[in-house]
Design an enzyme around this catalytic site. Structure first.
Site, PDB file in Angstrom:
ATOM      1  N   ASP A 291      -8.285  -5.327   6.627  1.00 36.87           N
ATOM      2  CA  ASP A 291      -8.267  -6.368   5.715  1.00 36.87           C
ATOM      3  C   ASP A 291      -9.715  -7.109   6.726  1.00 36.87           C
ATOM      4  O   ASP A 291      -9.895  -7.187   6.112  1.00 36.87           O
ATOM      5  CB  ASP A 291      -7.551  -6.600   5.421  1.00 36.87           C
ATOM      6  CG  ASP A 291      -7.121  -5.742   4.060  1.00 36.87           C
ATOM      7  OD1 ASP A 291      -7.827  -5.357   3.398  1.00 36.87           O
ATOM      8  OD2 ASP A 291      -6.260  -5.684   3.753  1.00 36.87           O
TER       9      ASP A 291
ATOM     10  N   ARG B 150       7.512  -6.563   3.528  1.00 40.06           N
ATOM     11  CA  ARG B 150       6.408  -6.712   2.867  1.00 40.06           C
ATOM     12  C   ARG B 150       5.998  -6.067   1.082  1.00 40.06           C
ATOM     13  O   ARG B 150       5.916  -5.853   0.626  1.00 40.06           O
ATOM     14  CB  ARG B 150       5.244  -6.058   3.749  1.00 40.06           C
ATOM     15  CG  ARG B 150       3.357  -6.797   3.322  1.00 40.06           C
ATOM     16  CD  ARG B 150       2.043  -6.007   3.949  1.00 40.06           C
ATOM     17  NE  ARG B 150       1.721  -5.002   3.626  1.00 40.06           N
ATOM     18  CZ  ARG B 150       0.446  -4.414   3.561  1.00 40.06           C
ATOM     19  NH1 ARG B 150      -0.180  -5.050   5.139  1.00 40.06           N
ATOM     20  NH2 ARG B 150       0.643  -3.665   3.925  1.00 40.06           N
TER      21      ARG B 150
ATOM     22  N   HIS C 150       0.872  -1.279   0.129  1.00 38.79           N
ATOM     23  CA  HIS C 150       0.120  -0.179   0.029  1.00 38.79           C
ATOM     24  C   HIS C 150       0.967   1.332  -0.044  1.00 38.79           C
ATOM     25  O   HIS C 150       0.348   2.474  -0.153  1.00 38.79           O
ATOM     26  CB  HIS C 150      -0.648  -0.205   1.238  1.00 38.79           C
ATOM     27  CG  HIS C 150      -1.798  -0.625   1.552  1.00 38.79           C
ATOM     28  ND1 HIS C 150      -3.145  -1.455  -0.092  1.00 38.79           N
ATOM     29  CD2 HIS C 150      -1.964  -1.747   2.841  1.00 38.79           C
ATOM     30  CE1 HIS C 150      -3.877  -2.453   0.093  1.00 38.79           C
ATOM     31  NE2 HIS C 150      -3.551  -2.477   1.056  1.00 38.79           N
TER      32      HIS C 150
ATOM     33  N   GLU D  80      -5.829 -12.050   7.166  1.00 40.25           N
ATOM     34  CA  GLU D  80      -7.007 -10.843   7.417  1.00 40.25           C
ATOM     35  C   GLU D  80      -8.090 -10.729   7.025  1.00 40.25           C
ATOM     36  O   GLU D  80      -8.342  -9.705   5.979  1.00 40.25           O
ATOM     37  CB  GLU D  80      -5.390  -9.305   6.312  1.00 40.25           C
ATOM     38  CG  GLU D  80      -4.581  -9.580   5.359  1.00 40.25           C
ATOM     39  CD  GLU D  80      -3.484  -9.052   4.509  1.00 40.25           C
ATOM     40  OE1 GLU D  80      -4.402  -7.919   5.361  1.00 40.25           O
ATOM     41  OE2 GLU D  80      -2.886  -9.177   3.808  1.00 40.25           O
TER      42      GLU D  80
ATOM     43  N   ASP E 223      16.354 -11.092  -3.481  1.00 36.79           N
ATOM     44  CA  ASP E 223      18.113 -10.633  -4.547  1.00 36.79           C
ATOM     45  C   ASP E 223      18.535  -9.710  -3.924  1.00 36.79           C
ATOM     46  O   ASP E 223      19.527  -8.929  -4.026  1.00 36.79           O
ATOM     47  CB  ASP E 223      17.496 -11.183  -6.198  1.00 36.79           C
ATOM     48  CG  ASP E 223      17.746 -12.188  -6.098  1.00 36.79           C
ATOM     49  OD1 ASP E 223      18.316 -13.086  -5.560  1.00 36.79           O
ATOM     50  OD2 ASP E 223      17.313 -12.379  -7.674  1.00 36.79           O
TER      51      ASP E 223
END
Length: 273
Positions: free
Chosen positions: A186, A81, A56, A160, A95
Site C-alpha cells: 500500500d 489485523r 483483505h 502504509e 472480546d
C-alpha cells in the site's frame, strides 16, 4: 478456576530483545483462508507468530474466534489485523480473546492515539466493558482482568502511506503503541507506484520509517515474501517479519503441480494421437 493468559506479542519481542547479541527477528506468516484447520496447520509449523487477517480476507468474528481457538494449543503468538481502527470492531475482536492487534492504515499520531484508546478501558480509553460475557477474560476466570487488561493486550499499528512514513516518529512515540508494522504494497500505491513494492523509492521510504520507529525505541516489522528482501529488511533493523501467506503458498504450490504434471500429460496425449 483461575486462569492465566498467554504472554503478548509485545512480551515476545521484549524477551527476544533481552537476549542481546543472540536475539533474532520473529518470523511469521499471514493466515488468510478463514479456515481454523489451515490456521492450526500453520500454527504448528514452528514459526514465531501468525497474523489472522480481517482486512483483505474472508474473516468475520466467528471465523477469527475459531482460528484463535485452533492455534491456542501451539507455541505460536496470534496477531489479529482488524479491518479498520473502529472502536466497536476492536472491542468485539478483543472480546473474542485476541490479545494482539494490528490496526491498518495509520498515517498520523492522532490515528494512533485513537487506536490506543480503543484497546484501553476507561478512564484511559473507550473500550466497552463486557469481560464477564467474553472469552477475553475467560468469562471472568482470569483474576483481575479489568485492572490488568493493558498487560494482556498489545497494539501494533501499520504504516502504509507516504504520509505515515513522514509521521512515523510521532506515530511510534504514542504511548500505548507497542510497535509499528510497515506495509510496502500500500505504501507503493500511495507513492504512485502501484504493484512496485521493490522500487528503490519504496524501499527507501520503508527504511526511513524503520529509522524513525527505532529512534523512538519501538520495534518495527515489515511484510516481505521474498527471502532476499526479508533478509535485507532484517539487516536494516526489522525485528519482526511476515515471510509468507497460507493462500499464496497454496496458490503457488498448486500452480507448480499443474506445471509439472498437466503440461507433461498434455504433451504425452498429443504424441499418442
Amino acid at each position: 478456576m483461575p486462569l492465566r493468559l498467554s504472554p503478548t506479542f509485545r512480551d515476545a519481542l521484549a524477551a527476544e530483545h533481552e537476549r542481546g547479541a543472540a536475539a533474532r527477528p520473529l518470523a511469521g506468516m499471514w493466515v488468510c483462508s478463514g479456515s481454523p484447520l489451515v490456521a492450526e496447520i500453520c500454527a504448528g509449523a514452528g514459526l514465531d507468530w501468525v497474523l489472522i487477517d480481517m482486512e483483505h480476507s474472508p474473516n468475520g468474528l466467528e471465523s477469527v474466534l475459531g482460528q484463535l481457538q485452533a492455534v491456542a494449543a501451539y507455541p505460536v503468538t496470534p496477531v489479529v489485523r482488524v479491518p479498520i481502527g473502529d472502536v466497536v470492531t476492536i472491542k468485539q475482536v478483543l472480546d473474542l480473546g485476541a490479545q494482539n492487534l494490528l490496526v491498518p492504515m495509520v498515517s498520523s499520531a492522532d490515528e494512533a492515539r485513537a487506536a490506543v484508546e480503543a484497546v484501553r478501558y476507561p478512564p484511559r480509553g473507550r473500550r466497552g466493558v463486557g469481560s464477564a460475557l467474553a472469552r477475553s477474560a475467560r468469562w471472568n476466570r482470569v483474576d483481575g482482568y479489568l485492572a490488568d487488561a493493558d498487560a494482556h493486550v498489545s497494539l501494533f499499528v501499520q504504516i502504509e502511506t507516504a504520509e505515515g512514513v513522514e509521521a512515523a516518529a510521532e506515530i511510534a512515540a504514542v504511548d500505548g503503541v507497542d510497535g509499528v508494522f510497515v506495509g510496502p504494497s500500500d505504501l507503493a500505491a500511495s507513492m504512485g507506484l502501484l504493484g512496485q513494492q521493490s522500487h528503490p523509492g519504496v524501499v527507501a521510504a520503508v527504511r526511513r520509517a524503520f529509522e524513525a520507529v527505532r529512534a523512538a525505541g519501538k520495534p518495527v516489522g515489515v511484510n516481505a515474501f521474498e527471502a532476499a528482501v526479508a533478509h535485507a529488511y532484517i539487516d536494516a533493523g526489522a525485528t519482526f517479519v511476515l515471510v509468507g501467506a497460507d493462500v499464496a503458498m497454496l496458490a503457488r504450490g498448486s500452480e507448480a503441480l499443474a506445471a509439472a504434471f498437466v503440461a507433461t500429460a498434455g504433451e504425452g496425449a498429443r504424441a499418442s494421437y
